[in-house]
Design a protein around this motif. Structure first.
Motif, PDB file in Angstrom:
ATOM      1  N   SER A 249       5.812 -21.402  -8.255  1.00 56.00           N
ATOM      2  CA  SER A 249       5.106 -20.345  -8.975  1.00 56.00           C
ATOM      3  C   SER A 249       5.670 -20.261 -10.389  1.00 56.00           C
ATOM      4  CB  SER A 249       5.290 -18.999  -8.259  1.00 56.00           C
ATOM      5  OG  SER A 249       4.813 -17.941  -9.061  1.00 56.00           O
ATOM      6  N   LYS A 250       4.790 -20.185 -11.364  1.00 55.13           N
ATOM      7  CA  LYS A 250       5.244 -20.057 -12.752  1.00 55.13           C
ATOM      8  C   LYS A 250       5.822 -18.676 -13.029  1.00 55.13           C
ATOM      9  CE  LYS A 250       3.898 -24.180 -14.022  1.00 55.13           C
ATOM     10  NZ  LYS A 250       4.889 -25.236 -14.310  1.00 55.13           N
ATOM     11  N   ILE A 251       5.406 -17.698 -12.224  1.00 49.71           N
ATOM     12  CA  ILE A 251       5.897 -16.331 -12.368  1.00 49.71           C
ATOM     13  C   ILE A 251       6.902 -16.063 -11.249  1.00 49.71           C
ATOM     14  CG2 ILE A 251       5.291 -13.898 -12.594  1.00 49.71           C
ATOM     15  CD1 ILE A 251       4.006 -15.685 -14.704  1.00 49.71           C
ATOM     16  N   PRO A 252       8.113 -15.600 -11.556  1.00 48.01           N
ATOM     17  CA  PRO A 252       9.104 -15.310 -10.518  1.00 48.01           C
ATOM     18  C   PRO A 252       8.618 -14.229  -9.561  1.00 48.01           C
ATOM     19  CG  PRO A 252      10.131 -15.363 -12.685  1.00 48.01           C
ATOM     20  CD  PRO A 252       8.648 -15.377 -12.907  1.00 48.01           C
ATOM     21  N   VAL A 253       9.063 -14.305  -8.314  1.00 43.16           N
ATOM     22  CA  VAL A 253       8.556 -13.408  -7.282  1.00 43.16           C
ATOM     23  C   VAL A 253       8.833 -11.944  -7.606  1.00 43.16           C
ATOM     24  CG1 VAL A 253      10.625 -13.689  -5.831  1.00 43.16           C
ATOM     25  CG2 VAL A 253       8.465 -12.970  -4.799  1.00 43.16           C
ATOM     26  N   ASP A 254       9.969 -11.626  -8.215  1.00 42.79           N
ATOM     27  CA  ASP A 254      10.246 -10.230  -8.548  1.00 42.79           C
ATOM     28  C   ASP A 254       9.248  -9.690  -9.565  1.00 42.79           C
ATOM     29  OD1 ASP A 254      12.604  -9.469  -6.980  1.00 42.79           O
ATOM     30  OD2 ASP A 254      13.641 -11.012  -8.128  1.00 42.79           O
ATOM     31  N   GLU A 255       8.856 -10.512 -10.508  1.00 44.87           N
ATOM     32  CA  GLU A 255       7.878 -10.089 -11.494  1.00 44.87           C
ATOM     33  C   GLU A 255       6.498  -9.942 -10.862  1.00 44.87           C
ATOM     34  OE1 GLU A 255       7.905 -12.272 -15.173  1.00 44.87           O
ATOM     35  OE2 GLU A 255      10.071 -12.595 -15.063  1.00 44.87           O
ATOM     36  N   ILE A 256       6.221 -10.761  -9.859  1.00 42.99           N
ATOM     37  CA  ILE A 256       4.940 -10.643  -9.150  1.00 42.99           C
ATOM     38  C   ILE A 256       4.883  -9.322  -8.393  1.00 42.99           C
ATOM     39  CG2 ILE A 256       3.494 -11.637  -7.326  1.00 42.99           C
ATOM     40  CD1 ILE A 256       4.674 -14.390  -8.158  1.00 42.99           C
ATOM     41  N   VAL A 257       6.002  -8.941  -7.786  1.00 39.19           N
ATOM     42  CA  VAL A 257       6.049  -7.648  -7.087  1.00 39.19           C
ATOM     43  C   VAL A 257       5.827  -6.513  -8.080  1.00 39.19           C
ATOM     44  CG1 VAL A 257       7.460  -6.082  -5.714  1.00 39.19           C
ATOM     45  CG2 VAL A 257       7.510  -8.534  -5.238  1.00 39.19           C
ATOM     46  N   ASP A 258       6.412  -6.617  -9.259  1.00 41.10           N
ATOM     47  CA  ASP A 258       6.177  -5.611 -10.296  1.00 41.10           C
ATOM     48  C   ASP A 258       4.684  -5.542 -10.640  1.00 41.10           C
ATOM     49  OD1 ASP A 258       8.881  -4.971 -10.506  1.00 41.10           O
ATOM     50  OD2 ASP A 258       9.231  -6.391 -12.153  1.00 41.10           O
ATOM     51  N   ALA A 259       4.072  -6.715 -10.776  1.00 40.91           N
ATOM     52  CA  ALA A 259       2.647  -6.761 -11.094  1.00 40.91           C
ATOM     53  C   ALA A 259       1.806  -6.181  -9.962  1.00 40.91           C
ATOM     54  CB  ALA A 259       2.222  -8.200 -11.381  1.00 40.91           C
ATOM     55  N   MET A 260       2.244  -6.424  -8.733  1.00 34.17           N
ATOM     56  CA  MET A 260       1.511  -5.891  -7.590  1.00 34.17           C
ATOM     57  C   MET A 260       1.583  -4.373  -7.565  1.00 34.17           C
ATOM     58  SD  MET A 260       1.643  -7.052  -3.585  1.00 34.17           S
ATOM     59  CE  MET A 260       3.367  -6.703  -3.332  1.00 34.17           C
ATOM     60  N   LYS A 261       2.750  -3.827  -7.859  1.00 35.39           N
ATOM     61  CA  LYS A 261       2.882  -2.374  -7.917  1.00 35.39           C
ATOM     62  C   LYS A 261       2.002  -1.801  -9.022  1.00 35.39           C
ATOM     63  CE  LYS A 261       6.060   1.497  -8.395  1.00 35.39           C
ATOM     64  NZ  LYS A 261       5.115   2.218  -9.264  1.00 35.39           N
ATOM     65  N   GLU A 262       2.025  -2.443 -10.199  1.00 35.26           N
ATOM     66  CA  GLU A 262       1.197  -1.969 -11.308  1.00 35.26           C
ATOM     67  C   GLU A 262      -0.281  -2.033 -10.934  1.00 35.26           C
ATOM     68  OE1 GLU A 262       0.802  -2.776 -16.082  1.00 35.26           O
ATOM     69  OE2 GLU A 262       0.943  -4.518 -14.748  1.00 35.26           O
ATOM     70  N   THR A 263      -0.677  -3.118 -10.282  1.00 37.66           N
ATOM     71  CA  THR A 263      -2.064  -3.262  -9.846  1.00 37.66           C
ATOM     72  C   THR A 263      -2.440  -2.157  -8.877  1.00 37.66           C
ATOM     73  OG1 THR A 263      -1.941  -5.664 -10.125  1.00 37.66           O
ATOM     74  CG2 THR A 263      -3.719  -4.815  -8.738  1.00 37.66           C
ATOM     75  N   GLY A 264      -1.541  -1.860  -7.944  1.00 36.69           N
ATOM     76  CA  GLY A 264      -1.796  -0.774  -6.999  1.00 36.69           C
ATOM     77  C   GLY A 264      -1.918   0.570  -7.679  1.00 36.69           C
ATOM     78  N   ASP A 265      -1.053   0.809  -8.686  1.00 38.41           N
ATOM     79  CA  ASP A 265      -1.103   2.077  -9.417  1.00 38.41           C
ATOM     80  C   ASP A 265      -2.421   2.225 -10.177  1.00 38.41           C
ATOM     81  OD1 ASP A 265       1.428   2.692  -8.509  1.00 38.41           O
ATOM     82  OD2 ASP A 265       2.443   2.079 -10.354  1.00 38.41           O
ATOM     83  N   LEU A 266      -2.929   1.112 -10.700  1.00 36.36           N
ATOM     84  CA  LEU A 266      -4.172   1.142 -11.479  1.00 36.36           C
ATOM     85  C   LEU A 266      -5.418   1.169 -10.607  1.00 36.36           C
ATOM     86  CD1 LEU A 266      -3.221  -1.472 -14.224  1.00 36.36           C
ATOM     87  CD2 LEU A 266      -3.479   0.993 -14.545  1.00 36.36           C
ATOM     88  N   MET A 267      -5.275   0.791  -9.348  1.00 34.71           N
ATOM     89  CA  MET A 267      -6.425   0.724  -8.449  1.00 34.71           C
ATOM     90  C   MET A 267      -6.976   2.122  -8.160  1.00 34.71           C
ATOM     91  SD  MET A 267      -6.480  -1.049  -4.648  1.00 34.71           S
ATOM     92  CE  MET A 267      -5.732  -2.559  -5.270  1.00 34.71           C
TER      93      MET A 267
END
Length: 298
Positions: A249-267
């Motif tokens: 993955s070009k994006i580290p897993v910790d950063e992906i989790v951050d993105a997932m949380k942000e996505t959830g917050d915006l949903m």
């Protein structure tokens, strides 16, 4: 556990010269003030509940209370055994077994049978579908399966440090998505992956389910949840296979989790287990909801 990120987990196990399950079981046993052997027995108990759920699901075609699910395991089982309509199969017997076992558990959940929430009831078919099929296919021993489930557990635990594993909070990316990451990491462990490959498998899963909504028809954990477990068990295999092949993955897993949380917050809350939009409010979804309301509430 004091480990809050995947980067910290990987760094710590390297420093201590341990693999992931050996480190996790040591820390967890110390925290619980029990011997490692007792901790492993607790993990085995969970795994045996998963196996029992597979067996119960395979032996039943009873419909759920709503009637929305319960028969699909028997249909898929008949096809896998060659009793259904003859057709060219896109999947290997192993892949079909993963699908079947995943489906058997989640339909058992819909019947209110005993399952192990992994990490939630609505995603309970994915990890057992992958692990039990691998155990049978590779004739793995009990210790290996305990270790694999420990790996799955720490993946879910670290994600949960940043976000709640609940569809009502972040959509189904936080339930079936995380379950798929847990399964992918445990599969990579079983197949001899390095610590980096194990966590990379989780990264590959999570970045490809960002934005997955939770929009269950009639508010029940059945449509689309039941079939989604099957799809995401295969998603886990794909991620593990890619990671073990050396694809990162070009994006580290910790950063992906951050993105997932942000996505959830915006949903929108309408797409987070409220059944106020998406599949739940399609014409057929509304019709099903009205029928069930009349059946159970009037």
């Amino acid at each position: 556990m004091n480990i809050k990120t995947f980067e910290e987990l990987l760094s710590t196990v390297k420093t201590r010269g341990l693999d992931i399950p050996s480190f996790v079981q040591k820390v967890e046993a110390e925290f619980l003030e029990i011997p490692v052997s007792v901790f492993r027995q607790r993990i085995l108990k969970i795994y045996n509940i998963m196996k029992a759920a597979v067996n119960s699901g395979l032996s039943s075609n009873e419909l759920s209370k709503s009637g929305l699910s319960g028969e699909n395991t028997a249909i898929l089982k008949a096809c896998a055994e060659g009793a259904g309509e003859k057709h060219f199969s896109l999947f290997s017997p192993f892949q079909k077994k993963v699908m079947l076992y995943s489906l058997s558990v989640i339909e058992e959940n819909a019947r209110m049978g005993k399952i192990a929430a992994c990490p939630t009831a609505g995603s309970s078919g994915i990890v057992p579908g992958v692990l039990i099929a691998l155990e049978e296919e590779l004739k793995l021993d009990e210790d290996t399966m305990i270790n694999a489930l420990i790996v799955a557990g720490i993946v879910g635990e670290i994600v949960s440090e940043k976000m709640a594993l609940a569809g009502a909070v972040a959509g189904c990316q936080a339930e079936c998505g995380v379950a798929s990451a847990m399964a992918a990491s445990s599969a990579a462990y079983i197949l001899g992956g390095s610590g980096e490959q194990i966590l990379n498998a989780a990264a590959l899963v999570l970045k490809n389910i960002l934005g997955l909504t939770c929009d269950p028809v009639a508010g029940l954990v059945e449509v689309p949840c039941v079939k989604r477990n099957v799809f995401l068990s295969i998603h886990a295999l794909t991620a593990a296979e890619l990671s073990l092949s050396g694809i990162e993955s070009k994006i580290p897993v910790d950063e992906i989790v951050d993105a997932m949380k942000e996505t959830g917050d915006l949903m929108s809350t309408r797409l987070k287990e409220s059944s106020e939009a998406g599949l739940a409010k399609t014409g057929t979804g509304v019709m099903i909801e009205n029928v069930l309301r009349q059946k159970f509430c009037e």
